[in-house]
Design an enzyme around this catalytic site. Structure first.
Site, PDB file in Angstrom:
ATOM      1  N   ASP A 215      10.431  39.889  50.939  1.00 36.43           N
ATOM      2  CA  ASP A 215      11.130  41.159  50.710  1.00 36.43           C
ATOM      3  C   ASP A 215      12.676  41.161  50.208  1.00 36.43           C
ATOM      4  O   ASP A 215      13.575  41.691  50.577  1.00 36.43           O
ATOM      5  CB  ASP A 215      11.094  42.164  51.664  1.00 36.43           C
ATOM      6  CG  ASP A 215       9.508  42.745  51.799  1.00 36.43           C
ATOM      7  OD1 ASP A 215       9.269  43.444  52.922  1.00 36.43           O
ATOM      8  OD2 ASP A 215       8.714  42.352  50.887  1.00 36.43           O
TER       9      ASP A 215
ATOM     10  N   ASP B 238       6.385  37.400  54.064  1.00 36.29           N
ATOM     11  CA  ASP B 238       6.745  38.356  53.210  1.00 36.29           C
ATOM     12  C   ASP B 238       8.270  38.457  53.274  1.00 36.29           C
ATOM     13  O   ASP B 238       8.701  39.354  54.331  1.00 36.29           O
ATOM     14  CB  ASP B 238       6.085  39.776  53.698  1.00 36.29           C
ATOM     15  CG  ASP B 238       6.330  40.755  52.470  1.00 36.29           C
ATOM     16  OD1 ASP B 238       6.056  41.987  52.874  1.00 36.29           O
ATOM     17  OD2 ASP B 238       6.928  40.593  51.671  1.00 36.29           O
TER      18      ASP B 238
ATOM     19  N   HIS C 268       8.688  56.610  54.689  1.00 32.71           N
ATOM     20  CA  HIS C 268       7.435  56.752  55.610  1.00 32.71           C
ATOM     21  C   HIS C 268       7.731  58.016  56.293  1.00 32.71           C
ATOM     22  O   HIS C 268       8.856  58.186  56.684  1.00 32.71           O
ATOM     23  CB  HIS C 268       7.253  55.824  56.471  1.00 32.71           C
ATOM     24  CG  HIS C 268       7.083  54.266  55.896  1.00 32.71           C
ATOM     25  ND1 HIS C 268       7.875  53.449  55.373  1.00 32.71           N
ATOM     26  CD2 HIS C 268       5.884  53.545  55.449  1.00 32.71           C
ATOM     27  CE1 HIS C 268       7.530  52.531  54.925  1.00 32.71           C
ATOM     28  NE2 HIS C 268       6.168  52.611  54.787  1.00 32.71           N
TER      29      HIS C 268
ATOM     30  N   ASP D 101       6.871  48.263  43.268  1.00 28.67           N
ATOM     31  CA  ASP D 101       7.691  47.640  44.453  1.00 28.67           C
ATOM     32  C   ASP D 101       8.228  46.097  43.865  1.00 28.67           C
ATOM     33  O   ASP D 101       7.502  45.308  43.589  1.00 28.67           O
ATOM     34  CB  ASP D 101       6.772  47.290  45.703  1.00 28.67           C
ATOM     35  CG  ASP D 101       6.686  48.674  46.577  1.00 28.67           C
ATOM     36  OD1 ASP D 101       6.108  48.414  47.591  1.00 28.67           O
ATOM     37  OD2 ASP D 101       7.284  49.793  46.103  1.00 28.67           O
TER      38      ASP D 101
ATOM     39  N   GLU E 172      -1.236  49.889  47.579  1.00 26.44           N
ATOM     40  CA  GLU E 172      -0.355  48.799  47.577  1.00 26.44           C
ATOM     41  C   GLU E 172      -1.308  47.596  48.082  1.00 26.44           C
ATOM     42  O   GLU E 172      -1.598  47.700  49.234  1.00 26.44           O
ATOM     43  CB  GLU E 172       1.028  48.877  48.120  1.00 26.44           C
ATOM     44  CG  GLU E 172       1.676  47.502  48.166  1.00 26.44           C
ATOM     45  CD  GLU E 172       3.021  48.115  48.805  1.00 26.44           C
ATOM     46  OE1 GLU E 172       3.487  49.074  48.741  1.00 26.44           O
ATOM     47  OE2 GLU E 172       3.867  47.012  49.150  1.00 26.44           O
TER      48      GLU E 172
ATOM     49  N   ASP F 249      11.579  47.699  47.119  1.00 31.36           N
ATOM     50  CA  ASP F 249      11.116  47.521  48.186  1.00 31.36           C
ATOM     51  C   ASP F 249      11.385  46.299  49.032  1.00 31.36           C
ATOM     52  O   ASP F 249      10.726  45.126  48.982  1.00 31.36           O
ATOM     53  CB  ASP F 249       9.355  47.735  48.500  1.00 31.36           C
ATOM     54  CG  ASP F 249       8.840  47.831  49.970  1.00 31.36           C
ATOM     55  OD1 ASP F 249       7.749  47.665  50.151  1.00 31.36           O
ATOM     56  OD2 ASP F 249       9.974  47.956  50.908  1.00 31.36           O
TER      57      ASP F 249
ATOM     58  N   LYS G 276      -1.609  43.500  49.627  1.00 30.42           N
ATOM     59  CA  LYS G 276      -0.921  42.639  50.298  1.00 30.42           C
ATOM     60  C   LYS G 276      -1.996  41.604  50.801  1.00 30.42           C
ATOM     61  O   LYS G 276      -2.800  42.058  51.396  1.00 30.42           O
ATOM     62  CB  LYS G 276       0.191  42.917  51.281  1.00 30.42           C
ATOM     63  CG  LYS G 276       1.043  41.902  52.012  1.00 30.42           C
ATOM     64  CD  LYS G 276       1.834  42.558  52.969  1.00 30.42           C
ATOM     65  CE  LYS G 276       2.871  41.505  53.566  1.00 30.42           C
ATOM     66  NZ  LYS G 276       4.007  41.919  54.633  1.00 30.42           N
TER      67      LYS G 276
ATOM     68  N   HIS H  45       4.315  40.401  47.171  1.00 34.00           N
ATOM     69  CA  HIS H  45       2.798  40.335  47.737  1.00 34.00           C
ATOM     70  C   HIS H  45       1.775  39.732  46.614  1.00 34.00           C
ATOM     71  O   HIS H  45       0.935  38.910  47.346  1.00 34.00           O
ATOM     72  CB  HIS H  45       1.902  41.686  47.981  1.00 34.00           C
ATOM     73  CG  HIS H  45       3.016  42.380  49.021  1.00 34.00           C
ATOM     74  ND1 HIS H  45       2.730  43.828  49.269  1.00 34.00           N
ATOM     75  CD2 HIS H  45       3.946  42.153  50.030  1.00 34.00           C
ATOM     76  CE1 HIS H  45       3.445  44.450  50.295  1.00 34.00           C
ATOM     77  NE2 HIS H  45       4.345  43.344  50.589  1.00 34.00           N
TER      78      HIS H  45
ATOM     79  N   ASP I 217      10.059  57.186  59.193  1.00 34.10           N
ATOM     80  CA  ASP I 217      11.453  56.717  58.769  1.00 34.10           C
ATOM     81  C   ASP I 217      12.137  58.044  59.108  1.00 34.10           C
ATOM     82  O   ASP I 217      13.244  57.936  59.299  1.00 34.10           O
ATOM     83  CB  ASP I 217      11.430  56.504  57.412  1.00 34.10           C
ATOM     84  CG  ASP I 217      10.619  55.203  56.998  1.00 34.10           C
ATOM     85  OD1 ASP I 217      10.438  54.472  58.090  1.00 34.10           O
ATOM     86  OD2 ASP I 217      10.261  54.908  55.847  1.00 34.10           O
TER      87      ASP I 217
ATOM     88  N   GLU J  60       3.218  44.664  44.266  1.00 35.78           N
ATOM     89  CA  GLU J  60       4.580  44.479  45.002  1.00 35.78           C
ATOM     90  C   GLU J  60       4.765  42.946  44.566  1.00 35.78           C
ATOM     91  O   GLU J  60       3.957  42.274  44.576  1.00 35.78           O
ATOM     92  CB  GLU J  60       4.650  44.674  46.191  1.00 35.78           C
ATOM     93  CG  GLU J  60       5.920  44.106  46.995  1.00 35.78           C
ATOM     94  CD  GLU J  60       6.272  44.324  48.297  1.00 35.78           C
ATOM     95  OE1 GLU J  60       6.341  45.669  48.840  1.00 35.78           O
ATOM     96  OE2 GLU J  60       6.529  43.320  48.926  1.00 35.78           O
TER      97      GLU J  60
ATOM     98  N   MET K 179       8.723  59.100  45.782  1.00 39.08           N
ATOM     99  CA  MET K 179       7.483  58.452  46.539  1.00 39.08           C
ATOM    100  C   MET K 179       7.754  58.782  47.978  1.00 39.08           C
ATOM    101  O   MET K 179       8.691  58.741  48.581  1.00 39.08           O
ATOM    102  CB  MET K 179       7.241  57.247  46.386  1.00 39.08           C
ATOM    103  CG  MET K 179       6.227  56.397  46.844  1.00 39.08           C
ATOM    104  SD  MET K 179       6.491  55.806  48.421  1.00 39.08           S
ATOM    105  CE  MET K 179       7.288  54.222  48.129  1.00 39.08           C
TER     106      MET K 179
HETATM  107  C1  DIG Z   1       5.490  47.073  52.561  1.00 45.81           C
HETATM  108  O1  DIG Z   1       5.539  46.416  51.135  1.00 45.81           O
HETATM  109  C2  DIG Z   1       4.890  48.486  52.191  1.00 45.81           C
HETATM  110  C3  DIG Z   1       5.463  49.429  52.939  1.00 45.81           C
HETATM  111  O2  DIG Z   1       6.959  49.120  53.107  1.00 45.81           O
HETATM  112  C4  DIG Z   1       5.706  50.853  52.469  1.00 45.81           C
HETATM  113  O3  DIG Z   1       4.368  51.446  53.087  1.00 45.81           O
HETATM  114  C5  DIG Z   1       5.122  50.567  51.228  1.00 45.81           C
HETATM  115  C6  DIG Z   1       5.985  51.400  50.107  1.00 45.81           C
HETATM  116  O4  DIG Z   1       6.771  50.689  49.308  1.00 45.81           O
HETATM  117  N1  DIG Z   1       5.583  48.914  50.779  1.00 45.81           N
HETATM  118 MN    MN Z   2       6.062  47.508  49.360  1.00 42.06          MN
HETATM  119 MN    MN Z   3       6.722  43.245  51.013  1.00 41.84          MN
END
Ligand code: DIG
Ligand code: MN
Ligand code: MN
Length: 390
Positions: free
Chosen positions: A258, A256, A55, A246, A182, A292, A184, A221, A58, A218, A89
Site C-alpha cells: 500500500d 500488501d 469504514h 484503489d 475488491e 488506498d 486480494k 492486490h 473508522d 487495487e 465511497m
Molecule cells: C484494503 O485494500 C481495503 C480496505 O482498506 C477497504 O475495505 C477497501 C476500500 O478501499 N480496501
Molecule cells: Mn483497497
Molecule cells: Mn492493499
C-alpha cells in the site's frame, strides 16, 4: 500556478484509514498519533483532495451507543461542510473484530454471517447518510488456511447469498448506491476467495442484481498476484464494471505494501492513468480516484501529508505525460491499426460462405512473420515521455 496542483475536478479521495494510518505494523507499535476525522477532512481539503472515504468503525468506534454515533456523525458532517469535502465511497470493517477471525459472510457460523449482514446494513445506512454513492466490499477475512474447513463452493454460495441480500436491502431502502467488489489474493488470510478482479467479474455475473455490482481493483492486490493492473482495469472498463479504483504501489512477491501511488512500478502507473484518462482514445473513467495507501512508517505527521500530496501530483504528472505520448505523431504512426476491410469482413459476423472463403484464403504468412513491429521504438518513446524528455 502549479499545473500539478489537485483540484476538486480531479475527484481525488483518501480513506480515513489511509492518512490516518498510525504506522502500526505486525512488528511494531504505532509511530504517529491518532488523527481525528475532522482534522483529516481539513488537511485533505488543504492538500487539494475532494473526497474522504471510510469504514464504519473508522468514524464510529465499534460498540458506540446510538447517541455517541449521532454526535460523531454530526461533527463529521460539519467538518465536511466547512471544508467542502464529499464522501464518495463507504465500506464496512468486517475484518478487525475477532468475531470475523474465520470470515464474515463466508464464516461457517450462521451467527457470524448474521452479525456481518447487520453490521453491513448499518454501515450502508451511515454511508448513504454521508452521501456515498459507491459501497465497497473487501473480503479481507473471507478465506482460509486449513482449506478443509469448508468447501470453497460453499464460501462462494454464502458470499452470493449475502450480496444478493444486501442488494435487496439497498433496493428496498431505495438508496442510490452501487456495490464495488475488491479482490486480494491473500493477507490477512492464507488465501482469500475470489483473489483477483477477474474472479470477481465472473462472480458478479452470478448475482441476482449484477447490474448494481462492479469492481474496485487495487494496484497492490493485482500486483501481489503477479498480474497486470492495467489489464485488470481494462477488462473492468470493457465490461462496464469499473465502479471504483484503489490506487497505490506495490512490489511483486511482498506483503500488501500500500505504498504511495507511482512509487514502485511507474510503467504500470502510467498505463493505468492512460486507460483511466482515455488519452489513447478509449472511454475515460469518471468515478472517484481513491488512494488506498499510507505513508511510510518512517514518517511523522508532516510526512503523511507529503504522501497525500505526492500521490495526487504523480497522478497528474502521469496524466500530462500520457496526453503528450498519445498526441506524439511518432507514437500515432507506430500504433496505427493495420486495416484490411475485406479480411475483416470475412473474419467477423459469421456466415457459412465466409467460413468457406476463409478456409481457402491465402495469406502471405512469410511476409507477415518477417515484418518488424517497431515496438522497441514505441516503448522507448513511452519511457522517454514518462521521463519528460519530450
Ligand atoms: C484494503 O485494500 C481495503 C480496505 O482498506 C477497504 O475495505 C477497501 C476500500 O478501499 N480496501
Ligand atoms: Mn483497497
Ligand atoms: Mn492493499
Amino acid at each position: 500556478m502549479d499545473p500539478y496542483a489537485p483540484t476538486a475536478q480531479d475527484r481525488f479521495s483518501f480513506g480515513l484509514w489511509t492518512v490516518g494510518n498510525p504506522g502500526r505494523d505486525p512488528f511494531g507499535e504505532p509511530v504517529r498519533a491518532v488523527v481525528s476525522p475532522e482534522r483529516i477532512v481539513q488537511k485533505l481539503s488543504e492538500c487539494g483532495a475532494s473526497g474522504v472515504n471510510l469504514h464504519d468503525d473508522d468514524l464510529v468506534p465499534y460498540g458506540s451507543s446510538a447517541k455517541t454515533r449521532d454526535t460523531i456523525v454530526a461533527s463529521f458532517k460539519a467538518a465536511l461542510e466547512d471544508h467542502g469535502m464529499v464522501v464518495p465511497m463507504a465500506t464496512t470493517n468486517l475484518f478487525s473484530h475477532p468475531v470475523f477471525k474465520d470470515g464474515a459472510f463466508t464464516s461457517n457460523d450462521p451467527r457470524v454471517r448474521a452479525f456481518a449482514l447487520g453490521k453491513t446494513m448499518r454501515a450502508i445506512d451511515l454511508g448513504v447518510e454521508l452521501g456515498a454513492k459507491i459501497y465497497v466490499f473487501w473480503g479481507g477475512r473471507e478465506g482460509s488456511e486449513a482449506d478443509a474447513c469448508r468447501d470453497p463452493r460453499t464460501a462462494i454460495a454464502r458470499m452470493r447469498e449475502a450480496l444478493d441480500y444486501l442488494c435487496e436491502y439497498v433496493r428496498d431502502q431505495k438508496y442510490a448506491l452501487r456495490f464495488a467488489l475488491e479482490a486480494k489474493p491473500n493477507e490477512p488470510r492464507g488465501d482469500i476467495y475470489m483473489p483477483t478482479t477477474g474472479h470477481m467479474l465472473h462472480f458478479i455475473s452470478t448475482l441476482a442484481h449484477s447490474e448494481m455490482v462492479g469492481v474496485n481493483p487495487e494496484v497492490a492486490h493485482e500486483t501481489m498476484s503477479g498480474l497486470s493492473m492495467a489489464h485488470a482495469v481494462a477488462q473492468a472498463m470493457e465490461a462496464g464494471k469499473l465502479f471504483h479504483i484503489d490506487l497505490n504501489a506495490q512490489r511483486i512477491g511482498r506483503y500488501d505494501q500500500d505504498f504511495r501511488f507511482g512509487s514502485e512500478d511507474l510503467r504500470q502507473a502510467f498505463l493505468v492513468v492512460r486507460l483511466l484518462e482515455g488519452t489513447a482514445g478509449g472511454e475515460a473513467y469518471t468515478g472517484p480516484l481513491h488512494f488506498d495507501s499510507h505513508a511510510y512508517r518512517t514518517e511523522d505527521d508532516e510526512g503523511v501529508w507529503d504522501f497525500a500530496r505526492g500521490s495526487m501530483r504523480t497522478y497528474k504528472i502521469l496524466h500530462e505525460r500520457a496526453r503528450a505520448f498519445d498526441s506524439d505523431p511518432r507514437v500515432l504512426a507506430l500504433i496505427a491499426e493495420r486495416r484490411d476491410a475485406r479480411l475483416e469482413a470475412l473474419s467477423s459476423n459469421y456466415t457459412r460462405a465466409k467460413s468457406e472463403a476463409l478456409k481457402v484464403e491465402s495469406i502471405d504468412v512469410g511476409a507477415v512473420a518477417k515484418a518488424g513491429l517497431g515496438y522497441e521504438r514505441l516503448d522507448q518513446l513511452m519511457v522517454e515521455h514518462m521521463l519528460g524528455v519530450h
